[in-house]
Design an enzyme around this catalytic site. Structure first.
Site, PDB file in Angstrom:
ATOM      1  N   CYS A 265       0.812  -1.152  -0.190  1.00 54.67           N
ATOM      2  CA  CYS A 265       0.097  -0.040   0.091  1.00 54.67           C
ATOM      3  C   CYS A 265       0.910   1.135   0.122  1.00 54.67           C
ATOM      4  O   CYS A 265       1.920   1.212  -0.906  1.00 54.67           O
ATOM      5  CB  CYS A 265      -0.781  -0.066   1.249  1.00 54.67           C
TER       6      CYS A 265
ATOM      7  N   LYS B   5     -43.653 -25.326   3.957  1.00 52.37           N
ATOM      8  CA  LYS B   5     -42.984 -24.643   2.987  1.00 52.37           C
ATOM      9  C   LYS B   5     -42.465 -23.181   3.492  1.00 52.37           C
ATOM     10  O   LYS B   5     -43.270 -22.156   3.586  1.00 52.37           O
ATOM     11  CB  LYS B   5     -43.971 -24.466   1.824  1.00 52.37           C
TER      12      LYS B   5
ATOM     13  N   ARG C  56     -34.816 -18.374  -1.292  1.00 53.38           N
ATOM     14  CA  ARG C  56     -34.260 -19.592  -1.498  1.00 53.38           C
ATOM     15  C   ARG C  56     -32.603 -19.312  -1.873  1.00 53.38           C
ATOM     16  O   ARG C  56     -32.224 -18.354  -2.567  1.00 53.38           O
ATOM     17  CB  ARG C  56     -34.644 -20.172  -2.654  1.00 53.38           C
TER      18      ARG C  56
ATOM     19  N   ARG D  57     -31.164 -17.360  -6.890  1.00 55.09           N
ATOM     20  CA  ARG D  57     -31.818 -17.645  -8.028  1.00 55.09           C
ATOM     21  C   ARG D  57     -31.503 -17.163  -9.185  1.00 55.09           C
ATOM     22  O   ARG D  57     -31.657 -17.967 -10.035  1.00 55.09           O
ATOM     23  CB  ARG D  57     -33.494 -17.338  -7.741  1.00 55.09           C
TER      24      ARG D  57
ATOM     25  N   GLY E 116     -31.251 -24.816   0.840  1.00 54.14           N
ATOM     26  CA  GLY E 116     -32.290 -24.211   1.715  1.00 54.14           C
ATOM     27  C   GLY E 116     -32.913 -23.129   1.629  1.00 54.14           C
ATOM     28  O   GLY E 116     -32.807 -22.453   0.587  1.00 54.14           O
TER      29      GLY E 116
ATOM     30  N   TRP F  75     -47.674 -27.834  -1.908  1.00 58.17           N
ATOM     31  CA  TRP F  75     -49.120 -27.544  -1.848  1.00 58.17           C
ATOM     32  C   TRP F  75     -48.975 -26.051  -1.205  1.00 58.17           C
ATOM     33  O   TRP F  75     -48.309 -25.928   0.019  1.00 58.17           O
ATOM     34  CB  TRP F  75     -49.861 -28.397  -1.084  1.00 58.17           C
TER      35      TRP F  75
ATOM     36  N   VAL G 173     -42.990  -7.462  -5.099  1.00 51.72           N
ATOM     37  CA  VAL G 173     -41.746  -7.384  -6.215  1.00 51.72           C
ATOM     38  C   VAL G 173     -40.732  -8.478  -5.870  1.00 51.72           C
ATOM     39  O   VAL G 173     -40.484  -8.419  -4.691  1.00 51.72           O
ATOM     40  CB  VAL G 173     -41.204  -5.970  -6.100  1.00 51.72           C
TER      41      VAL G 173
ATOM     42  N   ASP H 256     -35.509 -10.691  -5.750  1.00 53.54           N
ATOM     43  CA  ASP H 256     -34.564 -11.835  -5.628  1.00 53.54           C
ATOM     44  C   ASP H 256     -34.345 -12.518  -7.153  1.00 53.54           C
ATOM     45  O   ASP H 256     -33.359 -13.655  -7.306  1.00 53.54           O
ATOM     46  CB  ASP H 256     -34.652 -12.882  -4.788  1.00 53.54           C
TER      47      ASP H 256
END
Ligand SMILES: Nc1nc2c(ncn2[C@@H]2O[C@H](COP(=O)(O)OP(=O)(O)OP(=O)(O)O)[C@@H](O)[C@H]2O)c(=O)[nH]1
Length: 682
Positions: free
Chosen positions: A208, A375, A380, A395, A427, A550, A620, A623
């Protein structure tokens, strides 16, 4: 000691002198030789300057003692270019470089020849000197990592000529520690360079401005991510190689905080070195800031544990990683899941995806053995754990690095030394709101495991993967958490990690009523339905026709791309084989009073209002960057049309669990459970 010199790299005669001053004396005297006439003249000039300097020092008033040394040495009249090519404060007296740490040599910034007018010959340190000095010490440089926030200090021509790679990572020094993304780039560059070394050992020069704070910060991060050690040990290794080490207390605190370690009471930050202190003030006693200063105090430090901030599922977690690393990590995931390695197009998320429950696939529950779970409705992520970091995979198949610890399974002798390396999990990240205190806790609920320490386990039945997950990932973490004082790093604080980790539970179909009526209403995070998981299924990437979801009928949803065109028409799009598909005649209603054009270009999750025949925007999807596939839409519509309500589902399950295939297994497993409970009580 005899110093061998390679004539090919020897700098010109003037620069030659520099090699035999400063650092080189630490490593042995040069071979004796005769001075040339020019050298004698130069030496005498130098001695005259030194004398002048001593006289000046004796004559000056007390406050002048803080004047930068180079100002005193070179009055501006003589060195007209001083202002243009100003030396960084303290540079002149700062030792040039330190000892190597795993092939890394910490150094102050080499200054190009444009600075020669400001530096006495014996103190010059340009890349010519650097290369030569390192070569004299038997080190061949292969890479230079430049952490300064400017390009004004040198040109990289000399490096290119020598075949030395130059990597620039801009880091402000003065008021902040380097950004987390800069750290990720640094560590990746070093690891890649060392990995590619085959027969010849080459070195990395890291600098540096002065080679202490930013350089030390980066090297400590590299040490932490390349071998098991504590922050205290890593800081000490750097300080011994480059005394006094990192001397900004805020940098030290930031390292402890980043790695979630408690700072030991006896950990002390060294004082600012004399060469830096004496140059930090101008004649009026005020600090002289430099664009690229290594001094001052660091603000804006990392704090992963912001207190009073409300958490949301849309929060972006972790730090960006370099693109090259991203490619390599994606490749690992695809190989693990036995998919083709992504090409140049938009990468597709490879995770397993359930299909909606309809009258047709409801039959599957009667023919194959299933377990159920709630669920969880969060975000995700797949998660890839490596020793140099843990990566959340979203995703869009993008990776971000989070700081977490996953020790391997402990043995009879106690906790394991190693942490997981290339373990791939799947997960849902949720936010639990604790009922009494309303305190929020982010938690990663793991429901599958695809690889363990590089070995793919996708072909194994789900129940095996699920058990393995507990034994190999969850238990070792819990063991270490509860026995932290016996662990390799007693200062580690799991409670400071950005989220907690838990394995998701799965239950026999006989418990579905309880799950829906009692368990889900009491959950401290959102749930939007049930998942039916084939107990003997392999992990199937992308759409898995045997994995069933479901949803509460009002929550059945489709993700559209919404657009408002030039004629103010509101359009909904899906995806079909990689291209946009306009959903002619479909309408959407927004629940707020915002101008619909503010949603244009966004992915919106919509539920179907069957009486009004209109989609209703629920939220909205920040993700996601692509809408659902047309095929997914068809399945959702099917499920909406079939209208499998809670009652319909529970009636079905009531019949299914009476089938011999389930009844026998339920009996055996209930017995085993009772036995386990009894022996636990004993
Ligand atoms: N396989 C599985 N998925 C779960 C589980 N709990 C929650 N999920 C989530 O359920 C999602 C699939 O449900 P969908 O309704 O298709 O998806 P979504 O919730 O709208 O999210 P997107 O798939 O991103 O549109 C998965 O992506 C998981 O994130 C679980 O236990 N197993």
């Amino acid at each position: 000691m005899v110093v061998t010199m390679d004539l090919n790299v020897l700098p010109g005669p003037e620069d030659n002198e520099d090699n035999f001053e400063g650092n080189i004396e630490e490593h042995g005297a040069p071979e004796e030789r005769f001075e040339s006439a020019a050298e004698i003249a130069r030496r005498e000039r130098e001695e005259r300057r030194k004398r002048m300097r001593n006289e000046n020092l004796e004559d000056r008033p007390a406050h002048v003692s803080r004047q930068p040394v180079h100002d005193q040495l070179f009055p501006s009249k003589h060195y007209k270019s001083y202002d243009k090519s100003k030396l960084p404060a303290g540079w002149l007296d700062c030792p040039a470089f330190g000892q190597e740490i795993n092939c890394i040599v910490p150094s102050k910034v080499p200054l190009g020849e444009a600075y020669n007018d400001c530096i006495p010959p014996g103190k010059r340190y340009s890349f010519k000197q650097v290369i030569h000095q390192q070569r004299v010490l038997g080190r061949k440089l292969g890479l230079v990592i430049d952490l300064t926030n400017t390009t004004r200090y040198y040109s990289t021509t000399d490096l290119k000529k020598e075949g030395i790679k130059h990597v620039k990572i801009y880091c402000k020094g003065r008021d902040a520690v380097p950004e987390n993304t800069a750290v990720n780039t640094f560590v990746y560059e070093v690891m890649q360079f060392l990995l590619r070394q085959k027969h010849t050992k080459k070195y990395i020069l890291v600098h540096c401005t002065h080679g202490h704070n930013r350089t030390g910060y980066m090297i400590v991060h590299y040490l932490m991510r390349s071998q098991p050690m504590s922050v205290t040990q890593a800081i000490k290794i750097f300080a011994e190689a480059r005394p006094p080490g990192i001397y900004k207390p805020d940098y030290i605190d930031a390292l402890y905080s980043f790695y979630h370690e408690r700072k030991p009471e006896m950990a002390v930050c060294p004082p600012t070195p004399e060469w830096k202190r004496s140059s930090e003030f101008d004649l009026n006693g005020e600090a002289v800031p430099d664009d690229d200063d290594d001094g001052g105090s660091a603000k804006n430090l990392h704090d992963n544990h912001e207190m009073d901030v409300v958490m949301t599922n849309d929060d972006v977690l972790g730090d960006e990683i370099p693109n090259d690393q991203l490619d390599a990590l994606r490749q690992f995931c695809c190989q693990t899941l036995k998919l083709n390695v992504p090409g140049r197009g938009k990468p597709i998320f490879p995770g397993s995806h359930p299909v909606s429950l309809s009258r047709d696939n409801l039959l599957l529950l009667r023919t194959r053995y299933y377990y159920a779970t709630w669920k969880a409705d969060g975000t995700r992520y797949m998660m890839l754990i490596t020793v140099d970091g843990c990566f959340l995979i979203d995703r869009d198949f993008k990776f971000r690095r989070v700081q977490m610890r996953f020790p391997c399974r402990y043995t009879n002798e106690g906790p394991a030394d190693k942490t997981h390396h290339f373990t791939l999990l799947d997960g849902e990240m949720i936010i639990d709101t604790l009922p009494d205190s309303q305190k929020q806790e982010r938690r990663y609920l793991i429901y599958d495991m695809m690889a363990i320490n590089r070995e793919s386990v996708t072909e194994r039945p789900f129940h095996e993967r699920w058990k393995m997950l507990e034994k190999e990932v969850i238990e070792p973490r819990n063991y270490e958490r509860h026995n932290i004082y016996q662990s390799r790093n007693p200062y580690y604080r799991y409670d400071l990690e950005p989220f907690r980790v838990r394995r998701k539970d799965f239950w026999l179909l006989s418990t579905v009523t309880k799950l829906l009526k009692e368990f889900i209403p009491k959950l401290s995070h959102d749930a939007d339905g049930l998942i039916f998981q084939g107990w003997d299924d392999p992990y199937v990437p992308r759409t898995h026709e045997g994995l069933l979801k479901w949803k509460y009928p009002e929550m059945n949803s489709v993700d559209f791309r919404f657009e408002v065109d030039d004629d103010d028409r509101q359009l909904l799009y899906l995806n079909e084989r990689g291209t946009k598909k306009l959903m002619e005649g479909h309408r959407v209603a927004f629940k707020d009073d915002l101008d619909p054009s503010s949603y244009s270009g966004k992915i919106i999750e919509c539920s179907w209002a069957s009486e009004e025949h209109v989609w209703v925007c629920m939220r909205v999807r920040t993700d996601k960057s692509t809408p659902n596939e047309f095929n997914t839409y068809k399945k959702v519509m099917r499920s909406i049309k079939d209208n499998i309500t809670e009652d319909v589902l529970l009636n079905e399950i009531y019949e299914i669990i009476r089938l011999p295939m389930y009844a026998d297994r339920i009996r055996i497993e209930s017995k085993a459970q009772q036995h386990a409970n009894a022996s636990r009580r004993r």
